[in-house]
Scaffold this active site. Structure first.
Site, PDB file in Angstrom:
ATOM      1  N   ARG A 157       1.025  19.328   5.544  1.00 50.65           N
ATOM      2  CA  ARG A 157      -0.184  19.943   6.080  1.00 50.65           C
ATOM      3  C   ARG A 157      -0.031  20.056   7.601  1.00 50.65           C
ATOM      4  O   ARG A 157       0.755  19.338   8.219  1.00 50.65           O
ATOM      5  CB  ARG A 157      -1.417  19.104   5.751  1.00 50.65           C
ATOM      6  N   LYS A 181      -4.642  13.094   3.740  1.00 55.76           N
ATOM      7  CA  LYS A 181      -6.088  12.949   3.612  1.00 55.76           C
ATOM      8  C   LYS A 181      -6.444  11.550   3.115  1.00 55.76           C
ATOM      9  O   LYS A 181      -5.752  10.983   2.287  1.00 55.76           O
ATOM     10  CB  LYS A 181      -6.635  14.006   2.645  1.00 55.76           C
ATOM     11  N   HIS A 249      -0.388  26.709   6.221  1.00 56.39           N
ATOM     12  CA  HIS A 249      -0.722  26.411   4.830  1.00 56.39           C
ATOM     13  C   HIS A 249       0.002  27.347   3.860  1.00 56.39           C
ATOM     14  O   HIS A 249       0.261  26.980   2.718  1.00 56.39           O
ATOM     15  CB  HIS A 249      -2.232  26.484   4.624  1.00 56.39           C
ATOM     16  N   ARG A 252       3.204  25.785   3.080  1.00 56.11           N
ATOM     17  CA  ARG A 252       2.979  24.697   2.115  1.00 56.11           C
ATOM     18  C   ARG A 252       2.874  25.275   0.699  1.00 56.11           C
ATOM     19  O   ARG A 252       3.413  24.720  -0.258  1.00 56.11           O
ATOM     20  CB  ARG A 252       1.713  23.938   2.500  1.00 56.11           C
ATOM     21  N   HIS A 275      -1.655  15.530  -3.698  1.00 57.30           N
ATOM     22  CA  HIS A 275      -2.872  15.877  -4.436  1.00 57.30           C
ATOM     23  C   HIS A 275      -3.304  14.696  -5.300  1.00 57.30           C
ATOM     24  O   HIS A 275      -2.500  14.171  -6.069  1.00 57.30           O
ATOM     25  CB  HIS A 275      -2.622  17.092  -5.344  1.00 57.30           C
ATOM     26  N   TYR A 284      -0.397  26.381  -8.922  1.00 51.49           N
ATOM     27  CA  TYR A 284       0.928  26.954  -8.679  1.00 51.49           C
ATOM     28  C   TYR A 284       1.643  27.351  -9.965  1.00 51.49           C
ATOM     29  O   TYR A 284       2.620  28.093  -9.912  1.00 51.49           O
ATOM     30  CB  TYR A 284       1.780  25.959  -7.884  1.00 51.49           C
TER      31      TYR A 284
END
Length: 305
Positions: A157, A181, A249, A252, A275, A284
């Protein structure tokens, strides 16, 4: 609408925001959550509602107000709901009685749009372009190429990239450690091309005497900013002759799609992206229908005529 925060929670809100900062949430997220909570608490005050005594029906009514009266997008509503749920949970954990349990309250999300994508050939055009002629531009290109290679090689990120330090690189194992995150640490491999670009950049970076060990710096020696990275990536895409609107992004997304397309390892890609929910990664699987059709034709016993 009056923006005066309910006095009962006047001290609780900044304390919660400080906690988010400690957990290394981005300043953009913290600012957005602050606006969301101020708007919500002001609504409660206007409606003579005590936030600690709210019921699910009150929250549903507020969400409806945001959608119908304030014309909020689905994304804004989801973010506000996340902020309210997290804040209420934090209040409970710190001794404030909250009547309703908002943890399981959800609003149906709109279908997640498929991310844009660039082919490996297009990325090669970007990453393998010749270095500029001037010495100043060569310094910038060495840094920008290292950032581009790492974004595509490891799916970082933007915030993870700018906060990367020298101590986060394990050269012997070709691994990079990042804090994502929720202050969660993960270890991700990086490839040979990324290593070459990083080593070349660091050979130029050391000419500066710095009081920090952030890898990517500006000309002044300060840690590079999010906006600088975004602008430099667009500049390098333009120099390579790409028409795509390139941003961190998107690289990514390309990392995830290309890796999944060639491996089929959904769980591995989920781990590398950081994730927490597999459904976030599953977007994806919809990006390469040709590849999926090929696998089906090869694997399914009834596929062949």
């Amino acid at each position: 609408m009056n923006q005066t925060i309910n006095p009962v929670l006047h001290n609780a809100l900044p304390d919660w925001l400080d906690q988010l900062a400690i957990q290394q949430h981005s300043q953009h997220t913290i600012a957005a959550y602050h606006r969301d909570l101020v708007a919500f608490l002001s609504y409660c005050e206007q409606q003579n509602l005590q936030p600690q005594q709210l019921q699910i029906s009150d929250l549903r009514q507020y969400m409806g107000y945001c959608i119908e009266q304030k014309q909020w997008s689905n994304q804004s509503v989801q973010r506000a709901l996340s902020a309210i749920r997290q804040f209420m949970q934090w209040l409970q954990q710190h001794g404030t009685q909250v009547d309703a349990n908002f943890k399981d309250f959800n609003i149906k999300r709109q279908p997640r749009p498929l991310p844009g994508m660039l082919s490996p050939e297009t990325l090669n055009q970007l990453l393998d372009q010749a270095a500029p002629q001037s010495e100043n531009d060569q310094w910038l290109w060495a840094r920008d190429k290292a950032m581009l290679e790492l974004l595509y090689s490891s799916g970082l990120r933007l915030n993870e990239l700018v906060n990367l330090k020298l101590s986060d690189i394990d050269w012997s194992q070709h691994l990079v450690r990042v804090k994502g995150k929720g202050n969660k640490t993960r270890i991700i491999p990086f490839g040979g091309k990324a290593e070459q670009a990083l080593r070349h950049w660091l050979s130029l970076r050391i000419v500066k005497t710095l009081d920090h060990d952030f890898i990517f710096i500006s000309r002044s020696g300060q840690k590079i900013s999010d906006r600088q990275v975004q602008n430099r990536i667009k500049q390098q895409a333009k120099r390579a002759g790409l028409s795509a609107d390139l941003h961190p992004h998107l690289l990514r997304h390309c990392f995830a799609s290309h890796l999944l397309s060639n491996s089929g390892e959904l769980r591995t890609v989920q781990e590398m992206l950081g994730h927490s929910n597999l459904t976030t990664t599953q977007v994806y699987t919809h990006l390469d229908f040709d590849h999926l059709a090929k696998i089906y034709d090869q694997a399914h016993p009834r596929a062949k005529k």
